[in-house]
Design a protein around this motif. Sequence first.
Motif, PDB file in Angstrom:
ATOM      1  N   PRO A   1      -0.733  11.484   1.271  1.00  0.00           N
ATOM      2  CA  PRO A   1      -0.239  11.195   2.617  1.00  0.00           C
ATOM      3  C   PRO A   1      -1.116  10.192   3.361  1.00  0.00           C
ATOM      4  O   PRO A   1      -0.601   9.311   4.054  1.00  0.00           O
ATOM      5  N   ALA A   2      -2.441  10.311   3.228  1.00  0.00           N
ATOM      6  CA  ALA A   2      -3.340   9.402   3.941  1.00  0.00           C
ATOM      7  C   ALA A   2      -3.115   7.956   3.501  1.00  0.00           C
ATOM      8  O   ALA A   2      -3.151   7.024   4.325  1.00  0.00           O
ATOM      9  N   PHE A   3      -2.905   7.769   2.194  1.00  0.00           N
ATOM     10  CA  PHE A   3      -2.662   6.435   1.647  1.00  0.00           C
ATOM     11  C   PHE A   3      -1.371   5.859   2.228  1.00  0.00           C
ATOM     12  O   PHE A   3      -1.307   4.695   2.648  1.00  0.00           O
ATOM     13  N   MET A   4      -0.319   6.668   2.280  1.00  0.00           N
ATOM     14  CA  MET A   4       0.952   6.232   2.818  1.00  0.00           C
ATOM     15  C   MET A   4       0.831   5.897   4.309  1.00  0.00           C
ATOM     16  O   MET A   4       1.330   4.860   4.780  1.00  0.00           O
ATOM     17  N   ILE A   5       0.155   6.743   5.063  1.00  0.00           N
ATOM     18  CA  ILE A   5       0.005   6.520   6.499  1.00  0.00           C
ATOM     19  C   ILE A   5      -0.777   5.238   6.763  1.00  0.00           C
ATOM     20  O   ILE A   5      -0.462   4.479   7.686  1.00  0.00           O
ATOM     21  N   ALA A   6      -1.799   4.971   5.944  1.00  0.00           N
ATOM     22  CA  ALA A   6      -2.563   3.734   6.109  1.00  0.00           C
ATOM     23  C   ALA A   6      -1.663   2.510   5.931  1.00  0.00           C
ATOM     24  O   ALA A   6      -1.748   1.540   6.697  1.00  0.00           O
ATOM     25  N   GLY A   7      -0.796   2.563   4.933  1.00  0.00           N
ATOM     26  CA  GLY A   7       0.119   1.448   4.723  1.00  0.00           C
ATOM     27  C   GLY A   7       1.062   1.252   5.894  1.00  0.00           C
ATOM     28  O   GLY A   7       1.315   0.123   6.322  1.00  0.00           O
TER      29      GLY A   7
ATOM     30  N   ILE B   1       0.844  -1.206   0.000  1.00  0.00           N
ATOM     31  CA  ILE B   1       0.000   0.000   0.000  1.00  0.00           C
ATOM     32  C   ILE B   1       0.876   1.251   0.000  1.00  0.00           C
ATOM     33  O   ILE B   1       0.638   2.204  -0.752  1.00  0.00           O
ATOM     34  N   SER B   2       1.919   1.245   0.850  1.00  0.00           N
ATOM     35  CA  SER B   2       2.820   2.400   0.906  1.00  0.00           C
ATOM     36  C   SER B   2       3.516   2.620  -0.434  1.00  0.00           C
ATOM     37  O   SER B   2       3.706   3.763  -0.872  1.00  0.00           O
ATOM     38  N   SER B   3       3.886   1.533  -1.102  1.00  0.00           N
ATOM     39  CA  SER B   3       4.595   1.672  -2.375  1.00  0.00           C
ATOM     40  C   SER B   3       3.703   2.250  -3.469  1.00  0.00           C
ATOM     41  O   SER B   3       4.209   2.829  -4.431  1.00  0.00           O
ATOM     42  N   LEU B   4       2.392   2.069  -3.328  1.00  0.00           N
ATOM     43  CA  LEU B   4       1.443   2.567  -4.331  1.00  0.00           C
ATOM     44  C   LEU B   4       0.798   3.887  -3.920  1.00  0.00           C
ATOM     45  O   LEU B   4      -0.103   4.370  -4.605  1.00  0.00           O
ATOM     46  N   ALA B   5       1.247   4.469  -2.832  1.00  0.00           N
ATOM     47  CA  ALA B   5       0.590   5.647  -2.267  1.00  0.00           C
ATOM     48  C   ALA B   5       0.610   6.823  -3.239  1.00  0.00           C
ATOM     49  O   ALA B   5       1.612   7.081  -3.913  1.00  0.00           O
TER      50      ALA B   5
END
Length: 416
Positions: free
Chosen positions: A101-107, A94-98
């Motif tokens: 910021p919200a997407f990255m934090i979720a990962g 998930i972080s690699s596809l962010a």
Amino acid sequence: MGALAFGYHLGVINGPLEAIASDLGFGGNATLQGLVRDLLGSEVPMQRGGIPVVSSLLAFAAVGSLGGSGLADRLGRRRAFLLDAAPLIIGPLISSLATSPAFMIAGRAITGAGIGLSSALVPVYISEVAPPSQRGALGTLNQVLICAGILAALVLNVLVPTRNWRALFWVGALPAVLLGAGGLWGPGGEALLEADMAGHAKSDGGPKDRAQWGEVVANRGALTGAALFFLQQFSGINAIVYFSSSVFERAGFHSGTLASAAVGTVNVLGSLLAASVIERVGRRHLLSWSWVGMGASMLLMAAGMRLPALAHLGPYVAVLGTLAYILSFSLGVGPVPALLVPEITPVNLRGKAMAMAMGTHWICNFAIGQAFLLAVNAFSVPVLYTFFGVVCLIGAQFARGIKSSTQLPEDLPGTS
């Protein structure tokens, strides 16, 4: 693989953070960048508006450790590892596809939960499958691989261009893939583990019933394990990590990467040395003398900062004290508590006892990170280092008394 993933994800975010901020659209926002650094899990604390903030990744790890406490007992060790592999794969991907910021934090949050669960599962599993004569050495390898994971992240941060930061998260999923694949490989391991568990349950005087939390918090071994991690976290390891770069800069070494590499290398070498001697020296002696070395190093650094006679040697005393502290930590206080907890608790309590111990670790780590810079501003670094040195000496005395206050297994090397 669980320990390697643990260390890697603690260190992977530091190098490419600026590139991540630029790509995800918050590079010009200092407040948001500081917040995201905290949430993603930077090892270096920041100060915003006079209030210190650190990684809430630690909070998610505490949730994973405590929330997954019963999984190993309900599902079995191997199935729990298979389940743990899922967040350690999904989170980094998930972080690699962010794209925000919200997407990255979720990962990173998902990854943190996996790290917390892994930190509680790995030591218990090792203690149950390792032969008694090799349990200490194999258990210490858990700490070795955590350190190796941090070093691997550091090396990749140097070798991989920051614009390719997404690849770093793909690499971070590989240990979990191997963890899951290894858990699926062959029926023999599970049969041996079940036989081993049955033997432990028989020696404990009854079947392996599912423990309740009331039994865990009333068990002396479980409380001893939580106390060991409490003392470990309040003995100053985070302060040493936080200040290592500035300590090396004051001594004339202006590379933060060099400071991190020196600290990481000493940590790995010390952990390997501990693995080679723990069966001969014994848990308690290694633990107590480790704390003595840490306390002496802390008090030496405090004296170097405070005493006028040492002022001209201050930077070099700080470097020497930092490396001596890390070496002492890696010889005992780093690896031994996680090894000892499963050995001093009954088999039906081990899953929850280890979860309580690691929950204590993550919660104290998080609390110290939140309060550390405030304490520095209020009391000064020498005063804090003196406090940490005293805690280390208390830890040494506590370690010497473990045998008299806790029933240890008869086959525990170095304690008979």
